[in-house]
Write a protein that holds these residues in place. Structure first.
Motif, mmCIF file in Angstrom:
data_model
loop_
_atom_site.group_PDB
_atom_site.id
_atom_site.type_symbol
_atom_site.label_atom_id
_atom_site.label_comp_id
_atom_site.label_asym_id
_atom_site.label_seq_id
_atom_site.Cartn_x
_atom_site.Cartn_y
_atom_site.Cartn_z
ATOM 1 N N GLN A 5 43.659 10.918 36.530
ATOM 2 C CA GLN A 5 42.665 11.576 35.701
ATOM 3 C C GLN A 5 42.748 11.014 34.299
ATOM 4 N N ASP A 37 32.750 22.891 42.283
ATOM 5 C CA ASP A 37 33.545 22.978 41.051
ATOM 6 C C ASP A 37 32.706 23.370 39.837
ATOM 7 N N LYS A 168 37.969 31.978 33.458
ATOM 8 C CA LYS A 168 38.205 31.543 34.842
ATOM 9 C C LYS A 168 37.311 32.273 35.840
ATOM 10 N N GLN A 209 37.805 27.851 42.156
ATOM 11 C CA GLN A 209 38.587 26.694 41.717
ATOM 12 C C GLN A 209 39.951 27.112 41.177
ATOM 13 N N THR A 210 40.015 28.276 40.519
ATOM 14 C CA THR A 210 41.288 28.796 40.039
ATOM 15 C C THR A 210 42.217 29.060 41.211
ATOM 16 N N SER A 211 41.691 29.659 42.265
ATOM 17 C CA SER A 211 42.510 29.945 43.452
ATOM 18 C C SER A 211 42.930 28.650 44.146
ATOM 19 N N LEU A 212 42.038 27.665 44.149
ATOM 20 C CA LEU A 212 42.344 26.378 44.778
ATOM 21 C C LEU A 212 43.499 25.689 44.061
ATOM 22 N N SER A 213 43.496 25.745 42.733
ATOM 23 C CA SER A 213 44.577 25.144 41.943
ATOM 24 C C SER A 213 45.912 25.804 42.261
ATOM 25 N N GLN A 214 45.886 27.114 42.436
ATOM 26 C CA GLN A 214 47.126 27.823 42.744
ATOM 27 C C GLN A 214 47.635 27.480 44.137
ATOM 28 N N ASN A 216 47.203 24.711 45.628
ATOM 29 C CA ASN A 216 47.690 23.330 45.575
ATOM 30 C C ASN A 216 48.940 23.178 44.713
ATOM 31 N N GLY A 217 49.344 24.262 44.045
ATOM 32 C CA GLY A 217 50.500 24.198 43.156
ATOM 33 C C GLY A 217 51.814 24.138 43.911
ATOM 34 N N SER A 230 43.785 35.266 40.653
ATOM 35 C CA SER A 230 42.497 34.595 40.446
ATOM 36 C C SER A 230 41.383 35.570 40.093
#
Length: 257
Positions: A5, A37, A168, A209-214, A216-217, A230
């Motif tokens: 990125q 997104d 968010k 997207q907030t939940s997706l980031s979590q 993938n964390g 989220s």
């Protein structure tokens, strides 16, 4: 495959939300998955083989530079290496104001830019000839900045968009419209013409997207923790919305990460 990125300067941040670069030196075929997104964007890629975009049961072979709109349905891009694939997420109004493509017509679709619009820019050709992702990034950024020199965002709608991002997705649209002196119906109409989505849809996507980031964390939280962190009212609400955007339940999605 390598994914990176870019760091953007202040000038670029007026037009661009983020830039991602996908690249590979191998001859393997990769599937790049993308989910809603909240931002349309523009892509510049190079591969010696056809590059196909899949949305639901439909597919389309793409040209090297294309614009995509808001995505509600999951999207898969099939690309065979060696390749580079540079994707710039744009603030929604930038697409219509600088490229002349109505943002509302782009939802869940792609729009190929005529070769005549970008082939005269030297770095596009050099990037392909040298198979250089570095030149590709420079070419796409220069192209966007040149096109967007005269872009001026709608001050009220841009602030509304930024507030939804900052919260968010967890904001009440009625309170947002009242804060900016608009009726809820007027905000919805203007926001949809500006962003390509209603404020409620955009908020739902940002919360997703907030939940997706979590998910993938690295902390591996429970689905209940993800749901409440989220902003979802309960786990079942989270699961329903997650599935609507990915066509998978979150625990199945996490198993494939």
């Amino acid at each position: 495959m390598k994914v990176s990125q870019l760091n953007l300067n202040s000038q670029a941040k007026k037009l661009i939300q983020s830039v991602f670069v996908f690249e590979s030196d191998s001859h393997e075929t990769e599937i790049l998955p993308f989910y809603a997104d909240g931002f349309p964007g523009i892509v510049f890629f190079h591969s010696e083989h056809p590059v196909t975009v899949f949305v639901g049961s439909e597919s389309k072979v793409m040209d090297p530079v294309f614009v995509y709109g808001q995505t509600i349905e999951p999207i898969r891009i099939q690309i065979e290496g060696p390749f580079f694939f540079v994707m710039a997420q744009l603030f929604p109004a930038v697409v219509e104001e600088t490229l002349g493509i109505p943002v509302t017509e782009l939802t869940n679709s792609c729009w190929t830019l005529p070769t005549s619009e970008w082939e005269t820019e030297p770095n596009f050709t050099l990037a392909v000839e040298n198979h250089s992702s570095l030149l590709a990034k420079e070419a796409l950024l220069d192209f966007i900045l040149k096109k967007g020199e005269k872009f001026r965002p709608d001050p009220i709608l841009h602030v509304c968009l930024e507030e939804i991002l900052e919260l968010k997705g967890n904001c009440e649209i009625g309170k947002l419209s009242k804060k900016h002196g608009l009726s809820e119906r007027t905000l919805q109409r203007r926001f949809q013409n500006y962003v390509g989505l209603t404020p409620k849809q955009f908020s739902s996507i940002i919360r997703f997207q907030t939940s997706l980031s979590q998910l993938n964390g690295e902390k591996n939280p429970t689905l209940t923790d993800v749901a409440y962190a989220s902003g979802y009212s309960d786990q079942s609400h989270f699961i329903r919305q997650f599935k609507s955007f990915t066509k998978q339940k979150p625990f199945r999605f996490r198993e494939k990460i």
